[in-house]
Design an enzyme around this catalytic site. Structure first.
Site, PDB file in Angstrom:
ATOM      1  N   HIS A  17     -55.599 -62.042 -72.156  1.00  0.00           N
ATOM      2  CA  HIS A  17     -56.466 -61.360 -71.170  1.00  0.00           C
ATOM      3  C   HIS A  17     -57.903 -61.808 -71.392  1.00  0.00           C
ATOM      4  O   HIS A  17     -58.564 -61.369 -72.324  1.00  0.00           O
ATOM      5  CB  HIS A  17     -56.364 -59.833 -71.333  1.00  0.00           C
ATOM      6  CG  HIS A  17     -57.184 -59.054 -70.358  1.00  0.00           C
ATOM      7  ND1 HIS A  17     -56.708 -57.944 -69.711  1.00  0.00           N
ATOM      8  CD2 HIS A  17     -58.461 -59.198 -69.909  1.00  0.00           C
ATOM      9  CE1 HIS A  17     -57.645 -57.446 -68.913  1.00  0.00           C
ATOM     10  NE2 HIS A  17     -58.724 -58.195 -69.028  1.00  0.00           N
ATOM     11  N   HIS A  19     -61.710 -63.082 -69.173  1.00  0.00           N
ATOM     12  CA  HIS A  19     -62.462 -63.359 -67.946  1.00  0.00           C
ATOM     13  C   HIS A  19     -63.309 -64.598 -68.190  1.00  0.00           C
ATOM     14  O   HIS A  19     -64.198 -64.584 -69.053  1.00  0.00           O
ATOM     15  CB  HIS A  19     -63.374 -62.177 -67.596  1.00  0.00           C
ATOM     16  CG  HIS A  19     -62.605 -60.914 -67.387  1.00  0.00           C
ATOM     17  ND1 HIS A  19     -62.190 -60.485 -66.147  1.00  0.00           N
ATOM     18  CD2 HIS A  19     -62.132 -59.999 -68.272  1.00  0.00           C
ATOM     19  CE1 HIS A  19     -61.513 -59.355 -66.274  1.00  0.00           C
ATOM     20  NE2 HIS A  19     -61.458 -59.040 -67.556  1.00  0.00           N
ATOM     21  N   ASN A  45     -60.299 -61.576 -61.221  1.00  0.00           N
ATOM     22  CA  ASN A  45     -61.298 -60.760 -60.509  1.00  0.00           C
ATOM     23  C   ASN A  45     -62.584 -61.547 -60.243  1.00  0.00           C
ATOM     24  O   ASN A  45     -63.680 -61.151 -60.626  1.00  0.00           O
ATOM     25  CB  ASN A  45     -61.591 -59.440 -61.261  1.00  0.00           C
ATOM     26  CG  ASN A  45     -62.167 -59.645 -62.644  1.00  0.00           C
ATOM     27  OD1 ASN A  45     -61.926 -60.658 -63.283  1.00  0.00           O
ATOM     28  ND2 ASN A  45     -62.944 -58.679 -63.108  1.00  0.00           N
ATOM     29  N   LYS A 106     -51.826 -59.152 -61.342  1.00  0.00           N
ATOM     30  CA  LYS A 106     -52.667 -58.098 -61.920  1.00  0.00           C
ATOM     31  C   LYS A 106     -52.899 -56.961 -60.939  1.00  0.00           C
ATOM     32  O   LYS A 106     -53.354 -57.187 -59.808  1.00  0.00           O
ATOM     33  CB  LYS A 106     -54.019 -58.712 -62.317  1.00  0.00           C
ATOM     34  CG  LYS A 106     -55.040 -57.729 -62.841  1.00  0.00           C
ATOM     35  CD  LYS A 106     -54.803 -57.344 -64.295  1.00  0.00           C
ATOM     36  CE  LYS A 106     -55.716 -56.235 -64.755  1.00  0.00           C
ATOM     37  NZ  LYS A 106     -56.678 -56.639 -65.751  1.00  0.00           N
ATOM     38  N   HIS A 143     -54.454 -52.677 -65.038  1.00  0.00           N
ATOM     39  CA  HIS A 143     -55.669 -52.011 -65.512  1.00  0.00           C
ATOM     40  C   HIS A 143     -55.358 -50.526 -65.384  1.00  0.00           C
ATOM     41  O   HIS A 143     -55.348 -49.985 -64.283  1.00  0.00           O
ATOM     42  CB  HIS A 143     -56.887 -52.409 -64.668  1.00  0.00           C
ATOM     43  CG  HIS A 143     -58.141 -51.771 -65.175  1.00  0.00           C
ATOM     44  ND1 HIS A 143     -59.147 -52.482 -65.771  1.00  0.00           N
ATOM     45  CD2 HIS A 143     -58.520 -50.464 -65.206  1.00  0.00           C
ATOM     46  CE1 HIS A 143     -60.108 -51.646 -66.160  1.00  0.00           C
ATOM     47  NE2 HIS A 143     -59.760 -50.420 -65.818  1.00  0.00           N
ATOM     48  N   HIS A 181     -55.522 -53.793 -72.216  1.00  0.00           N
ATOM     49  CA  HIS A 181     -56.636 -53.226 -72.992  1.00  0.00           C
ATOM     50  C   HIS A 181     -56.516 -51.714 -73.187  1.00  0.00           C
ATOM     51  O   HIS A 181     -57.357 -50.951 -72.725  1.00  0.00           O
ATOM     52  CB  HIS A 181     -58.001 -53.591 -72.390  1.00  0.00           C
ATOM     53  CG  HIS A 181     -58.119 -53.536 -70.894  1.00  0.00           C
ATOM     54  ND1 HIS A 181     -57.746 -52.452 -70.150  1.00  0.00           N
ATOM     55  CD2 HIS A 181     -58.580 -54.446 -70.008  1.00  0.00           C
ATOM     56  CE1 HIS A 181     -57.977 -52.700 -68.880  1.00  0.00           C
ATOM     57  NE2 HIS A 181     -58.477 -53.898 -68.759  1.00  0.00           N
ATOM     58  N   ASP A 254     -60.082 -59.470 -73.570  1.00  0.00           N
ATOM     59  CA  ASP A 254     -60.878 -58.926 -72.467  1.00  0.00           C
ATOM     60  C   ASP A 254     -62.325 -59.394 -72.571  1.00  0.00           C
ATOM     61  O   ASP A 254     -63.244 -58.702 -72.123  1.00  0.00           O
ATOM     62  CB  ASP A 254     -60.799 -57.400 -72.405  1.00  0.00           C
ATOM     63  CG  ASP A 254     -61.233 -56.852 -71.058  1.00  0.00           C
ATOM     64  OD1 ASP A 254     -61.313 -57.643 -70.091  1.00  0.00           O
ATOM     65  OD2 ASP A 254     -61.512 -55.648 -70.970  1.00  0.00           O
ATOM     66  N   ALA A 270     -70.200 -53.585 -67.106  1.00  0.00           N
ATOM     67  CA  ALA A 270     -69.176 -53.321 -68.124  1.00  0.00           C
ATOM     68  C   ALA A 270     -68.545 -54.628 -68.570  1.00  0.00           C
ATOM     69  O   ALA A 270     -68.096 -55.418 -67.733  1.00  0.00           O
ATOM     70  CB  ALA A 270     -68.104 -52.409 -67.547  1.00  0.00           C
TER      71      ALA A 270
HETATM   72  C1  NCD Z   1     -64.197 -56.692 -66.999  1.00  0.00           C
HETATM   73  C2  NCD Z   1     -65.093 -57.671 -66.237  1.00  0.00           C
HETATM   74  O1  NCD Z   1     -66.303 -57.663 -66.476  1.00  0.00           O
HETATM   75  O2  NCD Z   1     -64.562 -58.461 -65.443  1.00  0.00           O
HETATM   76  N1  NCD Z   1     -65.014 -55.682 -67.612  1.00  0.00           N
HETATM   77  C3  NCD Z   1     -64.666 -54.888 -68.646  1.00  0.00           C
HETATM   78  O3  NCD Z   1     -65.452 -54.004 -69.012  1.00  0.00           O
HETATM   79  N2  NCD Z   1     -63.535 -55.041 -69.297  1.00  0.00           N
HETATM   80  C4  NCD Z   1     -63.198 -56.135 -66.087  1.00  0.00           C
HETATM   81  C5  NCD Z   1     -62.053 -55.447 -66.773  1.00  0.00           C
HETATM   82  O4  NCD Z   1     -61.240 -56.058 -67.460  1.00  0.00           O
HETATM   83  O5  NCD Z   1     -61.926 -54.233 -66.619  1.00  0.00           O
HETATM   84 ZN    ZN Z   2     -60.485 -57.489 -68.311  1.00  0.00          ZN
END
Ligand code: NCD
Ligand code: ZN
Length: 357
Positions: A17, A19, A45, A106, A143, A181, A254, A270
């Site tokens: 996982h 990003h 995303n 997802k 999620h 997560h 994450d 976040a």
């Molecule tokens: C993630 C993001 O910034 O894409 N942020 C996070 O706080 N984990 C999105 C996610 O996985 O919820």
């Molecule tokens: Zn994430």
């Protein structure tokens, strides 16, 4: 006194996982992930999201174009994910699997987190797709938070278990689900109580920190992620299950980059960035409870087995050596990216792939 382990050689890990974002951000994130992991499940995303197999193929190409050219980094393999919308059809699922590129779908409840506005509002509109995924063995990544305004942010994961996940599993008992997560003992207990089709990823921040780190002595925006850090008793249970060797629990960093100024902000984003040194963070967490012997299961074995993919054949070596996390990295548009634990000391250093002591 038992002697401390000084070096640890384990099967090369994967990240289930992460990003990586898109375009110029990939110049930062892709070399980082390729330095730590052999494969990574790349979250969809983006803006706009990765909704079709064609989107996934194109995104994969953009990622690959940013992998450093050395022979070791070139072994990095991005695994693609479709962002579930209520328009996805069973035929889309078939096409995704046939592409050989898409490894999961997802589910973001609409509005749950960063760039999730296009997520699912009514899960009942996805039943044909879930049935197809169940029959074809394609994992659903969730999620796991409800998004209603009136539900307290600290209760959203538990409410998701009770109001959504339990029912989904009853309807589709053979659907492979990764509860992403997880942050609570409720989620850990729930996963343990279910069949082998239900697994969970755990981030380094949820193993190392709790909400006091986020809020006591001043708000610390670099500890702000979703789902939000919970109380210490939850952190302890997560550490317990992650380090237990139970095959249902595996790595998912994450790692989620947001430029420093967007986190140190009156409305901070976040996400915690950990990609360049994620394995050191997990080693720190496992070492803190004397469970380094189970690190490999968590980082390098359990996830591959759950996804039905081969375990990596090469190794990576970690050495007990104190080092300082950089204050920041360069990021898109001459901005900076402040990582989790910026400027702090860690006990484990990961040698580059192909190096041993
Ligand atoms: C993630 C993001 O910034 O894409 N942020 C996070 O706080 N984990 C999105 C996610 O996985 O919820
Ligand atoms: Zn994430």
């Amino acid at each position: 006194m038992t002697e401390q382990i000084q070096t640890l050689t384990i099967t090369a890990p994967d990240d289930w996982h992460i990003h990586l974002r898109d375009n110029d951000a990939l110049k930062t994130t892709v070399p980082h992930v390729a330095s730590q992991f052999r494969r990574a499940i790349c979250m969809p995303n983006l803006v706009p999201p990765v909704k079709t197999t064609q989107d996934a193929i194109a995104y994969r190409e953009r990622i690959l174009a940013n992998v450093p050219t050395d022979s070791i980094s070139q072994q990095f393999e991005p695994l693609m994910v479709l962002y579930l919308t209520e328009n996805l059809t069973p035929q889309d699922i078939q096409d995704a699997v046939d592409s050989g590129v898409v490894k999961a779908v997802k589910l973001y409840p609409a509005g749950a987190t960063t760039n999730s506005a296009d997520g699912v509002t009514n899960i009942n509109n996805c039943t044909d797709v879930f049935a197809k995924m169940e029959s074809i063995g394609l994992p659903l990544l969730v999620h796991g938070e409800v998004t209603h305004n009136h539900v307290d942010i600290f209760d959203r994961e538990k409410r998701f278990i009770d109001e959504v996940l339990t029912h989904l599993i009853v309807k589709f008992p053979k659907l492979k689900i990764v509860f992403e997560h997880i942050t609570t003992s409720d989620a850990a207990d729930f996963v343990i109580s279910q069949s082998k089709n239900i697994a969970a990823t755990i981030t380094p921040q949820h193993l190392l920190f709790n909400r006091n780190h986020l809020l006591v002595g001043g708000v610390k925006p670099h500890f702000y992620c979703l789902p939000i850090l919970k109380r210490q008793s939850h952190q302890e249970v997560l550490l317990d299950v992650a380090t237990s060797g139970n095959p249902k629990f595996f790595i998912g960093t994450d790692s989620a980059p947001h430029a420093t100024h967007t986190k140190e902000n009156a409305c901070g984003c976040a996400g915690c960035y950990s990609a360049p040194f994620a394995l050191s963070l997990y080693a720190q967490a496992f070492d803190s409870v004397g469970k380094l012997e189970n690190l490999e299961n968590f980082t390098s074995i359990n996830g591959a087995k759950f996804y039905g993919l081969p375990v990596n054949s090469d190794k990576v070596t970690l050495v007990r050596e104190s080092w300082q996390v950089p204050e920041n990295y360069e990021y898109v548009g001459n901005k900076t990216l402040t990582p989790l634990m910026a400027g702090q000391m860690l006990d484990w250093k990961v040698l580059p792939f192909g190096f041993a002591v």
